[in-house]
Design a protein around this motif. Structure first.
Motif, short mmCIF file in Angstrom:
data_model
loop_
_atom_site.label_atom_id
_atom_site.label_comp_id
_atom_site.label_asym_id
_atom_site.label_seq_id
_atom_site.Cartn_x
_atom_site.Cartn_y
_atom_site.Cartn_z
N PRO A 3 1.00 -0.99 -0.09
CA PRO A 3 -0.15 0.22 0.14
C PRO A 3 0.93 1.37 -0.33
N LEU A 4 0.55 2.32 -0.78
CA LEU A 4 1.02 3.60 -1.16
C LEU A 4 0.38 4.61 -0.37
N ARG A 5 0.94 5.77 -0.62
CA ARG A 5 0.25 6.57 0.46
C ARG A 5 1.68 7.68 0.45
N LYS A 6 0.85 9.20 0.29
CA LYS A 6 2.14 10.25 0.17
C LYS A 6 2.93 10.98 1.11
N ARG A 7 4.62 10.67 0.69
CA ARG A 7 5.55 10.66 2.19
C ARG A 7 4.43 12.11 2.69
N ASP A 8 4.36 13.51 1.61
CA ASP A 8 4.33 14.85 2.92
C ASP A 8 3.93 15.74 2.03
N ALA A 9 3.03 17.29 2.81
CA ALA A 9 2.64 18.10 2.09
C ALA A 9 3.97 18.30 0.77
N GLN A 10 4.83 18.57 1.74
CA GLN A 10 6.43 18.80 1.44
C GLN A 10 6.91 18.77 -0.14
N ARG A 11 6.40 16.93 -0.20
CA ARG A 11 7.33 16.56 -1.14
C ARG A 11 6.58 15.98 -2.05
N GLY A 12 5.37 16.81 -2.26
CA GLY A 12 4.44 16.49 -2.98
C GLY A 12 4.13 15.60 -3.96
N TRP A 13 4.44 14.70 -5.07
CA TRP A 13 3.96 13.30 -5.64
C TRP A 13 4.73 12.24 -4.76
N TRP A 14 5.62 12.93 -4.31
CA TRP A 14 6.96 11.39 -3.40
C TRP A 14 5.95 10.44 -2.93
N MET A 15 5.87 9.03 -2.64
CA MET A 15 5.42 8.19 -2.09
C MET A 15 5.95 7.36 -1.02
N VAL A 16 5.15 6.26 -0.10
CA VAL A 16 6.11 5.52 0.85
C VAL A 16 5.38 4.32 1.12
N VAL A 17 5.84 3.41 1.20
CA VAL A 17 4.76 2.24 1.54
C VAL A 17 4.25 2.01 2.93
N ASP A 18 3.51 2.51 3.00
CA ASP A 18 2.82 2.38 4.62
C ASP A 18 1.19 0.76 4.55
N HIS A 19 1.78 0.73 5.41
CA HIS A 19 0.93 -0.80 5.34
C HIS A 19 -0.02 -0.48 5.84
N ALA A 20 0.01 0.10 7.23
CA ALA A 20 -1.38 0.98 7.85
C ALA A 20 -2.35 1.67 7.01
N GLY A 21 -2.26 3.25 6.50
CA GLY A 21 -2.19 3.78 6.04
C GLY A 21 -2.69 4.03 4.72
N GLY A 22 -2.18 3.42 3.45
CA GLY A 22 -2.23 3.14 2.46
C GLY A 22 -2.50 2.84 1.69
N GLN A 23 -3.36 3.68 0.51
CA GLN A 23 -3.61 2.75 -0.56
C GLN A 23 -3.41 1.26 -1.34
N PRO A 24 -4.49 0.39 -1.55
CA PRO A 24 -4.12 -0.91 -1.78
C PRO A 24 -3.35 -0.12 -3.00
N SER A 25 -1.88 -1.09 -3.17
CA SER A 25 -1.07 -0.97 -4.64
C SER A 25 -0.61 -2.38 -5.26
N SER A 26 -1.06 -2.43 -6.30
CA SER A 26 -0.47 -3.78 -6.39
C SER A 26 -0.02 -4.16 -7.96
N THR A 27 1.67 -4.75 -7.83
CA THR A 27 2.72 -4.78 -9.32
C THR A 27 2.07 -6.00 -9.79
N ALA A 28 2.65 -6.59 -11.40
CA ALA A 28 2.71 -7.60 -11.36
C ALA A 28 3.99 -7.09 -12.12
N TRP A 29 4.61 -8.15 -11.49
CA TRP A 29 6.48 -8.46 -12.92
C TRP A 29 6.63 -9.78 -13.46
N LYS A 30 7.17 -9.18 -14.59
CA LYS A 30 8.16 -10.93 -15.30
C LYS A 30 9.22 -10.23 -15.95
N VAL A 31 10.28 -11.35 -15.41
CA VAL A 31 11.60 -11.48 -15.47
C VAL A 31 12.05 -11.54 -17.13
#
Length: 230
Positions: A114-142
């Motif tokens: 799950p991801l959320r914005k880091r803070d207002a000062q960092r604009g679009w920068w994001m952080v992983v937040d398992h408690a308060g982030g939005q569900p986020s999923s990425t599939a990957w293949k080598v």
């Protein structure tokens, strides 16, 4: 149309065009729309993409400033609205190519962080937040390995800001050239993330487009086994 200036050379970067849409090969290093820092952005060149339409096309979605590849534009009010709904409803197939440092142990999988914005000062920068982030999923293949790097195909199942970049870094294999979430220097780095393929169906017409590999990614991709098409 030929009298309209094309300061960014966008006409030669059109990968697909019909009456409703344009798919553009976005160059890395230029933002798609205006931000707080100002400067020229991709939208400043859209007037050159009118062709036979009375107005310039508009963005149907976004790509990061440093990301290259398939960018979809709508050419009419109807198509812009329809494309916006397709993207919002996850009706668009997207595949990105990335060169990452190190790489995953397996050959394919799904990152759930799950991801959320880091803070207002960092604009679009994001952080992983398992408690308060939005569900986020990425599939990957080598797709290839070599030289300490891995060539990945990434599919954003959700569409959070910087999702592919932060998910890769969170898993221990940051994208090469990422100066925000990875180990690249703040200046001179080139992000190795490319919107390789996009596909959707609009008004019964199937659109499926691939963007060519950008020059700045060819050396690292070659180490992982990629070869240019003959």
């Amino acid at each position: 149309m030929t009298d309209i200036p094309d300061p960014l050379g966008l006409r030669e970067r059109v990968l697909y065009r019909d009456a409703a849409t344009i798919v553009l090969d976005k160059p890395a290093g230029i933002a798609v729309h205006k931000g707080p820092k100002g400067g020229m952005v991709l939208e400043d060149g859209f007037d050159a993409l009118r062709f036979d339409a009375p107005a310039a096309p508009q963005l149907a979605h976004r790509l990061d400033k440093e990301t290259s590849g398939c960018l979809v534009l709508g050419r009419t009010a109807k198509s812009i609205a329809a494309l916006g709904k397709l993207f919002a409803d996850r009706g668009v197939e997207k595949a990105y190519w990335a060169v990452v440092e190190g790489g995953p142990d397996g050959e394919s999988g799904v990152i759930e962080a799950p991801l959320r914005k880091r803070d207002a000062q960092r604009g679009w920068w994001m952080v992983v937040d398992h408690a308060g982030g939005q569900p986020s999923s990425t599939a990957w293949k080598v797709l290839g390995r070599g030289g300490g790097f891995t060539w990945l195909e990434l599919e954003p199942i959700t569409g959070r800001t910087h999702q592919l970049r932060i998910h890769s870094a969170h898993m221990g294999f940051p994208i090469l050239g990422d100066a925000i979430y990875g180990r690249a220097p703040r200046t001179g780095a080139r992000l190795h993330l490319h919107a390789r393929h996009i596909a959707f169906t609009l008004d019964g017409r199937r659109v499926s487009v691939e963007a060519p590999v950008p020059l700045h990614m060819t050396a690292a991709l070659s180490l992982t086994g990629w070869r240019p098409a003959a």
